[in-house]
Motif scaffolding. Structure first.
Motif, PDB file in Angstrom:
ATOM      1  N   GLU A 203      22.521   7.213  18.782  1.00 58.20           N
ATOM      2  CA  GLU A 203      21.914   7.979  20.008  1.00 58.20           C
ATOM      3  C   GLU A 203      21.978   6.960  21.414  1.00 58.20           C
ATOM      4  OE1 GLU A 203      18.257  10.779  18.176  1.00 58.20           O
ATOM      5  OE2 GLU A 203      18.193   8.596  18.262  1.00 58.20           O
ATOM      6  N   LEU A 204      21.778   5.717  21.151  1.00 61.04           N
ATOM      7  CA  LEU A 204      21.643   4.869  22.294  1.00 61.04           C
ATOM      8  C   LEU A 204      23.185   4.372  22.624  1.00 61.04           C
ATOM      9  CD1 LEU A 204      18.519   2.866  21.160  1.00 61.04           C
ATOM     10  CD2 LEU A 204      18.700   4.167  23.046  1.00 61.04           C
ATOM     11  N   ALA A 205      24.180   4.331  21.662  1.00 57.89           N
ATOM     12  CA  ALA A 205      25.262   3.589  22.086  1.00 57.89           C
ATOM     13  C   ALA A 205      26.064   3.744  23.378  1.00 57.89           C
ATOM     14  CB  ALA A 205      26.361   3.911  20.867  1.00 57.89           C
ATOM     15  N   ARG A 206      26.069   5.198  23.713  1.00 57.51           N
ATOM     16  CA  ARG A 206      27.000   5.348  24.836  1.00 57.51           C
ATOM     17  C   ARG A 206      26.090   4.698  26.082  1.00 57.51           C
ATOM     18  NH1 ARG A 206      26.104   9.827  28.493  1.00 57.51           N
ATOM     19  NH2 ARG A 206      24.726  10.838  26.900  1.00 57.51           N
ATOM     20  N   TYR A 207      24.760   4.642  26.271  1.00 58.27           N
ATOM     21  CA  TYR A 207      24.053   3.981  27.139  1.00 58.27           C
ATOM     22  C   TYR A 207      24.124   2.519  27.099  1.00 58.27           C
ATOM     23  CZ  TYR A 207      22.057   8.509  27.212  1.00 58.27           C
ATOM     24  OH  TYR A 207      21.825  10.017  27.368  1.00 58.27           O
ATOM     25  N   ALA A 208      24.319   2.065  25.694  1.00 61.37           N
ATOM     26  CA  ALA A 208      24.289   0.449  25.382  1.00 61.37           C
ATOM     27  C   ALA A 208      25.855  -0.113  26.076  1.00 61.37           C
ATOM     28  CB  ALA A 208      24.214   0.219  24.088  1.00 61.37           C
ATOM     29  N   ALA A 209      26.719   0.823  26.079  1.00 61.24           N
ATOM     30  CA  ALA A 209      28.001   0.419  26.447  1.00 61.24           C
ATOM     31  C   ALA A 209      28.117   0.053  27.952  1.00 61.24           C
ATOM     32  CB  ALA A 209      29.363   1.279  26.279  1.00 61.24           C
ATOM     33  N   ALA A 210      27.233   0.695  28.676  1.00 58.06           N
ATOM     34  CA  ALA A 210      27.136   0.384  30.033  1.00 58.06           C
ATOM     35  C   ALA A 210      25.749  -0.493  30.487  1.00 58.06           C
ATOM     36  CB  ALA A 210      26.900   1.750  30.952  1.00 58.06           C
ATOM     37  N   THR A 211      25.201  -1.248  29.542  1.00 60.39           N
ATOM     38  CA  THR A 211      23.967  -1.829  29.705  1.00 60.39           C
ATOM     39  C   THR A 211      24.424  -3.475  29.344  1.00 60.39           C
ATOM     40  OG1 THR A 211      22.534  -0.158  29.020  1.00 60.39           O
ATOM     41  CG2 THR A 211      21.767  -2.358  29.311  1.00 60.39           C
ATOM     42  N   PRO A 212      24.135  -4.268  30.441  1.00 61.98           N
ATOM     43  CA  PRO A 212      24.668  -5.804  30.172  1.00 61.98           C
ATOM     44  C   PRO A 212      23.638  -6.057  29.235  1.00 61.98           C
ATOM     45  CG  PRO A 212      24.550  -5.259  32.586  1.00 61.98           C
ATOM     46  CD  PRO A 212      23.934  -3.922  31.980  1.00 61.98           C
ATOM     47  N   PRO A 213      24.018  -6.947  28.378  1.00 61.19           N
ATOM     48  CA  PRO A 213      23.111  -7.356  27.213  1.00 61.19           C
ATOM     49  C   PRO A 213      21.953  -8.293  27.683  1.00 61.19           C
ATOM     50  CG  PRO A 213      25.307  -8.753  27.265  1.00 61.19           C
ATOM     51  CD  PRO A 213      25.547  -7.651  28.280  1.00 61.19           C
ATOM     52  N   GLY A 214      21.775  -9.066  28.624  1.00 61.86           N
ATOM     53  CA  GLY A 214      21.052 -10.043  29.320  1.00 61.86           C
ATOM     54  C   GLY A 214      20.964 -11.143  28.198  1.00 61.86           C
ATOM     55  N   SER A 215      19.846 -11.707  28.018  1.00 65.17           N
ATOM     56  CA  SER A 215      19.459 -12.862  27.036  1.00 65.17           C
ATOM     57  C   SER A 215      19.961 -12.420  25.686  1.00 65.17           C
ATOM     58  CB  SER A 215      18.254 -13.296  27.065  1.00 65.17           C
ATOM     59  OG  SER A 215      18.080 -14.450  26.324  1.00 65.17           O
ATOM     60  N   VAL A 216      20.754 -13.346  25.102  1.00 57.95           N
ATOM     61  CA  VAL A 216      21.227 -13.010  23.578  1.00 57.95           C
ATOM     62  C   VAL A 216      21.013 -14.115  22.926  1.00 57.95           C
ATOM     63  CG1 VAL A 216      23.214 -12.535  22.025  1.00 57.95           C
ATOM     64  CG2 VAL A 216      23.364 -11.869  24.373  1.00 57.95           C
ATOM     65  N   ALA A 217      20.218 -13.843  21.569  1.00 60.62           N
ATOM     66  CA  ALA A 217      19.719 -14.889  20.591  1.00 60.62           C
ATOM     67  C   ALA A 217      20.010 -14.490  19.247  1.00 60.62           C
ATOM     68  CB  ALA A 217      18.198 -15.219  20.878  1.00 60.62           C
ATOM     69  N   LEU A 218      20.591 -15.497  18.650  1.00 62.35           N
ATOM     70  CA  LEU A 218      20.817 -15.069  17.109  1.00 62.35           C
ATOM     71  C   LEU A 218      19.510 -15.228  16.356  1.00 62.35           C
ATOM     72  CD1 LEU A 218      23.888 -17.529  16.521  1.00 62.35           C
ATOM     73  CD2 LEU A 218      23.769 -14.935  16.864  1.00 62.35           C
ATOM     74  N   LYS A 219      19.570 -14.477  15.419  1.00 62.34           N
ATOM     75  CA  LYS A 219      18.067 -14.504  14.555  1.00 62.34           C
ATOM     76  C   LYS A 219      17.831 -16.115  13.897  1.00 62.34           C
ATOM     77  CE  LYS A 219      17.370 -11.078  11.696  1.00 62.34           C
ATOM     78  NZ  LYS A 219      17.665 -10.024  10.694  1.00 62.34           N
ATOM     79  N   PRO A 220      16.713 -16.412  13.927  1.00 64.26           N
ATOM     80  CA  PRO A 220      16.331 -17.722  13.076  1.00 64.26           C
ATOM     81  C   PRO A 220      16.762 -17.387  11.628  1.00 64.26           C
ATOM     82  CG  PRO A 220      14.311 -16.575  14.056  1.00 64.26           C
ATOM     83  CD  PRO A 220      15.511 -15.752  14.625  1.00 64.26           C
ATOM     84  N   ARG A 221      17.049 -18.436  11.030  1.00 65.22           N
ATOM     85  CA  ARG A 221      17.302 -18.552   9.612  1.00 65.22           C
ATOM     86  C   ARG A 221      15.914 -18.014   8.894  1.00 65.22           C
ATOM     87  NH1 ARG A 221      20.673 -21.696   6.163  1.00 65.22           N
ATOM     88  NH2 ARG A 221      21.544 -22.505   7.964  1.00 65.22           N
ATOM     89  N   SER A 222      14.700 -18.314   9.176  1.00 68.47           N
ATOM     90  CA  SER A 222      13.587 -17.643   8.672  1.00 68.47           C
ATOM     91  C   SER A 222      13.496 -16.231   8.789  1.00 68.47           C
ATOM     92  CB  SER A 222      12.306 -18.355   9.489  1.00 68.47           C
ATOM     93  OG  SER A 222      12.411 -17.739  10.802  1.00 68.47           O
ATOM     94  N   GLU A 223      14.129 -15.469   9.316  1.00 74.98           N
ATOM     95  CA  GLU A 223      13.984 -14.292   9.333  1.00 74.98           C
ATOM     96  C   GLU A 223      15.289 -13.501   8.745  1.00 74.98           C
ATOM     97  OE1 GLU A 223      13.515 -12.729  13.417  1.00 74.98           O
ATOM     98  OE2 GLU A 223      11.858 -13.931  13.825  1.00 74.98           O
ATOM     99  N   TRP A 224      16.290 -14.370   8.160  1.00 72.74           N
ATOM    100  CA  TRP A 224      17.487 -13.536   7.473  1.00 72.74           C
ATOM    101  C   TRP A 224      16.855 -12.576   6.213  1.00 72.74           C
ATOM    102  CZ3 TRP A 224      21.003 -18.541   7.331  1.00 72.74           C
ATOM    103  CH2 TRP A 224      21.576 -18.715   8.548  1.00 72.74           C
ATOM    104  N   LYS A 225      17.557 -11.457   6.232  1.00 71.95           N
ATOM    105  CA  LYS A 225      17.324 -10.763   5.150  1.00 71.95           C
ATOM    106  C   LYS A 225      18.730 -10.378   4.257  1.00 71.95           C
ATOM    107  CE  LYS A 225      13.866  -8.219   7.669  1.00 71.95           C
ATOM    108  NZ  LYS A 225      13.445  -6.933   8.333  1.00 71.95           N
ATOM    109  N   VAL A 226      19.832 -10.735   5.097  1.00 74.08           N
ATOM    110  CA  VAL A 226      21.151 -10.480   4.392  1.00 74.08           C
ATOM    111  C   VAL A 226      21.769 -11.523   3.877  1.00 74.08           C
ATOM    112  CG1 VAL A 226      23.327  -9.162   4.692  1.00 74.08           C
ATOM    113  CG2 VAL A 226      21.280  -8.246   5.686  1.00 74.08           C
ATOM    114  N   ILE A 227      21.968 -12.565   4.935  1.00 74.10           N
ATOM    115  CA  ILE A 227      22.802 -13.854   4.750  1.00 74.10           C
ATOM    116  C   ILE A 227      21.916 -14.331   3.532  1.00 74.10           C
ATOM    117  CG2 ILE A 227      23.281 -16.181   5.911  1.00 74.10           C
ATOM    118  CD1 ILE A 227      23.831 -14.564   8.390  1.00 74.10           C
ATOM    119  N   GLY A 228      22.747 -15.015   2.529  1.00 79.44           N
ATOM    120  CA  GLY A 228      22.195 -15.742   1.683  1.00 79.44           C
ATOM    121  C   GLY A 228      21.604 -15.115   0.710  1.00 79.44           C
TER     122      GLY A 228
END
Length: 755
Positions: A203-228
């Motif tokens: 639902e958000l994708a079309r609007y997201a394509a026109a929205t600058p991402p702003g600040s981008v931060a990778l998830k900290p290792r402590s919050e990983w649920k998939v990796i590992g």
């Protein structure tokens, strides 16, 4: 080392240009959404990530799946940063833009000792070189699957691309709902707010394509649920139910089939050809002569209505074959020449520490041994193949390849069209192992398609042609010398080796524009020798690069595959010379290599090193680093009818951050079986220019009944991911050889071990 210098307006101008370029920021690999394939309703948020209407994630996939699990590992990185289930991520083939180039693979080719960067304070020589080469790799953008580099290369760029897409999606929700981004949360592909507002990614994708991402931060290792976490491979269901498409599965309406027949003598060519009988056979349409494309041997192909008709007709062609102009190749003579080069040739010193000369002069005694390894074929389960169609000035290719861009370029040269007129669909690979880093099959298929009047034709090499016209792992010879001082300790280690350099020969045939008139030192010739972790006070590692004329190429784990056998077998020889336990001997030399020591200790512990084994069995150990990963293996071995039988292999691995532990274990098991096949059986013999091995009866594989139990133990690490597909291969041959010495007292210094 001799270097080539590029002069642009004089040396000063060139130097200023290079320095200025080197100081500029590295090119971003994020890319724009326009680089992704246009979908009917998908919305691209950058060059790597699209969002489907149902909220699913589409990941651009620049790497080939050849059993190593990359089509699962890379989606895991995207799933982690986008907070979606792994099953919500699907892949589509990436385009040819430079952002999809494999930077990590080129960095892996730098000839630095693996401990050099760790020892370096600040921004020194090693880090500076890596910075410049990394920038160059981004500019070149060579899309290749090899060097156990796929996850290492994707580690930053895919996570950043996914995190950037997440930031744009959150930003779009923030603007739509007029709420601070900090108050929004993401889970399972849905953006929510404590007020109850929610919206899916779709639902958000079309609007997201026109929205600058702003600040981008990778998830900290402590919050990983998939990796590992262990996760089922995404490619397995289609392989089980038959939906998976390999190169030989491609079918195009009206498709013809071609079988190849190359000159039996490597580097030879066809002379007089009589195809009358073949062309008169049922279903046969034409013969197409094939020059020596991309380093291949010349020959011809027969096009027919079925592959069976084509293959039968190819054998019916009468040919007077002409030998290689420089003379017939012979593997026995090559071996003799390599030994001569070790003794007298001028080599390149890859690593030197202290003075081996002085240590040998002052030694109480010097231990010397010669080691040898043969040529090897890749023997992929799926023989070489490609499907091509030339119609209306455009060429379509369907093929299993590790280098799609290079195949496009090779096919374009043959077809006489611009690269933009060539489209390639990369299928699944029924094994790669480095053989599919070559472009010969693409060029041959393109040439055949030119004669087929706009119809598609599938070229399939018979197994015998595949084995007899490979780009082989080079033959290698090494002399290893160690000085034992008067206190009974090893004072120095000197290694001189000889063998063909792969990199310059590969460049000549596949990227001729980048190949130079002078060969620079090729790391693959000496890797596994100059970069060992052991703390000998005096070391000298030198390699003599030869050019035997035998077609050579990258083979799974490349130089490590035989150099580990040389080095780790000799380590056991030194332990025996000093009457020290092999594990204890290595322990004493690893005080400056804690990663290696931890891996060795884990393998020894889990294997029960030093414990009593059943009668007739013995343990052998080997420790080796390759492609950034450290692997120790302990093999439990016996003799059956005079031949080695490996019952159990305990494998300890430090491969940095583990993305999927199940895939790591699978790759170690695969590497052990692959490496054992070569260690026990593998050899290519060339007599009068003709390879003597053809199909599997003469080039045997390890059989299921002889496969050992493989246990994989992982060392926890916070380092970035390193290689997994190849590092399990090098240690197995020396581990088995060392076990055979413990069992019989006989030292094996030549591969294969069953010879």
């Amino acid at each position: 080392m001799r270097r080539r210098t590029l002069f642009l307006g004089g040396a000063a101008a060139a130097g200023a240009l290079i320095v200025g370029w080197g100081l500029m920021p590295a090119r971003s690999r994020l890319g724009s959404g326009a680089l992704m394939l246009p979908g009917e309703r998908d919305v691209a948020l950058n060059g790597w990530i699209k969002i489907a209407p149902d909220g699913g994630v589409v990941l651009a996939m620049p790497r080939s799946e050849m059993g190593q699990g990359v089509h699962t590992a890379l989606p895991m990185l995207a799933a982690e940063e986008l907070d979606v289930a792994l099953t919500s991520v699907r892949i589509e083939q990436a385009g040819g833009d430079a952002i999809y180039g494999n930077v990590a693979m080129l960095l892996g080719g730098l000839p630095f000792h693996p401990l050099d960067e760790e020892r370096e304070d600040g921004f020194g020589r090693v880090k500076a070189t890596r910075w410049v080469v990394g920038k160059l790799a981004r500019e070149l953008g060579i899309n290749a699957t090899g060097g156990s580099s796929s996850v290492a290369d994707a580690w930053d760029v895919v996570r950043v691309a996914a995190a950037t897409a997440r930031a744009s999606l959150l930003g779009a929700a923030s603007l739509q709902w007029k709420l601070p981004v900090a108050e929004l949360a993401v889970k399972d592909g849905v953006v929510t707010h404590t007020s109850g507002k929610s919206a899916s990614y779709g639902e958000l994708a079309r609007y997201a394509a026109a929205t600058p991402p702003g600040s981008v931060a990778l998830k900290p290792r402590s919050e990983w649920k998939v990796i590992g976490q262990p996760a089922p491979r995404l490619d397995i269901p289609a392989k089980l139910d038959g939906r998976a498409v390999y190169g030989i599965d491609v079918r195009v309406p009206g498709m013809k089939f071609a079988a190849i027949r190359l000159c039996p003598m490597l580097g030879g060519s066809p002379g007089r050809v009589d195809a009358a009988a073949a062309l008169a056979m049922p279903g046969v349409e034409r013969i197409v002569m094939l020059p020596a494309y991309s380093g291949s041997t010349a020959g011809f192909a027969i096009v027919a209505k079925t592959s069976w008709h084509a293959r039968q007709a190819a054998q019916a062609v009468q040919v007077e074959w002409q030998p290689r102009p420089a003379g017939a190749l012979d593997s026995r003579r090559v071996g003799e020449e390599l030994e001569r080069q070790v003794r007298t040739g001028s080599g390149f010193t890859f690593y030197e520490k202290g003075s081996a000369d002085a240590a040998e002069r002052d030694a109480a005694r010097v231990v010397e041994a010669w080691y040898r390894a043969p040529f090897l074929a890749h023997a992929t389960l799926e023989p070489m193949n490609a499907t091509a169609r030339f119609r209306d000035g455009r060429l379509d290719l369907w093929m299993p390849t590790q280098v799609p861009q290079l195949c496009r370029a090779a096919a374009a040269r043959v077809a006489g069209v611009a690269v933009e007129k060539v489209e390639i669909q990369v299928t699944l690979l029924g094994g790669g192992f480095g053989r599919r880093l070559e472009t010969d099959c693409a060029a041959q298929a393109a040439r055949i398609a030119l004669d087929c009047g706009g119809e598609a034709v599938q070229l399939l090499w018979p197994r015998e042609e595949d084995t007899m016209h490979d780009f082989y792992r080079p033959m290698g010879v090494a002399q290893l010398r160690a000085a034992i001082d008067r206190s009974g300790k090893v004072a120095s280690l000197r290694i001189r080796s000889a063998g063909d350099a792969i990199q310059p020969r590969w460049m000549e045939r596949n990227i001729p524009a980048l190949a130079g008139p002078v060969d620079v030192p090729d790391k693959t010739t000496a890797e596994g020798l100059f970069d060992a972790p052991y703390g000998f006070a005096h070391q000298h590692m030198e390699h003599v690069a030869t050019r035997t004329g035998v077609p050579i190429g990258f083979w799974r784990s490349v130089g490590h595959s035989h150099n580990a056998f040389f080095a780790e077998s000799f380590m056991d020889e030194l332990a025996a010379e000093l009457r020290v336990d092999p594990v204890d001997f290595r322990r004493g030399l690893l005080k400056d290599a804690p990663r290696h020591l931890a891996v060795l200790e884990l393998a020894a512990q889990k294997s029960g090193w030093g414990s009593k084994l059943p009668a007739g069995r013995a343990h052998g150990v080997a420790l080796h680093e390759s492609f950034g990963s450290v692997v120790a293996q302990v093999a439990e071995v016996s003799l059956e009818a005079g031949q080695p039988r490996v019952h159990r292999v305990v494998c300890a691995v430090d491969c940095g951050t583990v993305v999927n532990p199940t895939i790591v274990a699978q790759q170690m098991e695969s590497a052990v079986v692959f490496g054992l096949t070569a260690a026990i059986h593998g050899r290519i013999d060339i007599h009068d220019g003709v390879v003597q091995q053809g199909n599997f009866p003469s080039y045997p594989m390890l059989r299921l009944a002889s496969a050992p139990k493989v246990e994989t133990w992982l060392v926890q690490s916070n380092r970035p991911p390193a290689g997994v597909g190849e590092p399990g291969v090098p240690p197995i041959a020396p581990a088995v050889a060392n076990a055979l010495f413990a069992l019989t007292g006989r030292r094996h210094r030549t591969l294969p071990l069953a010879a």
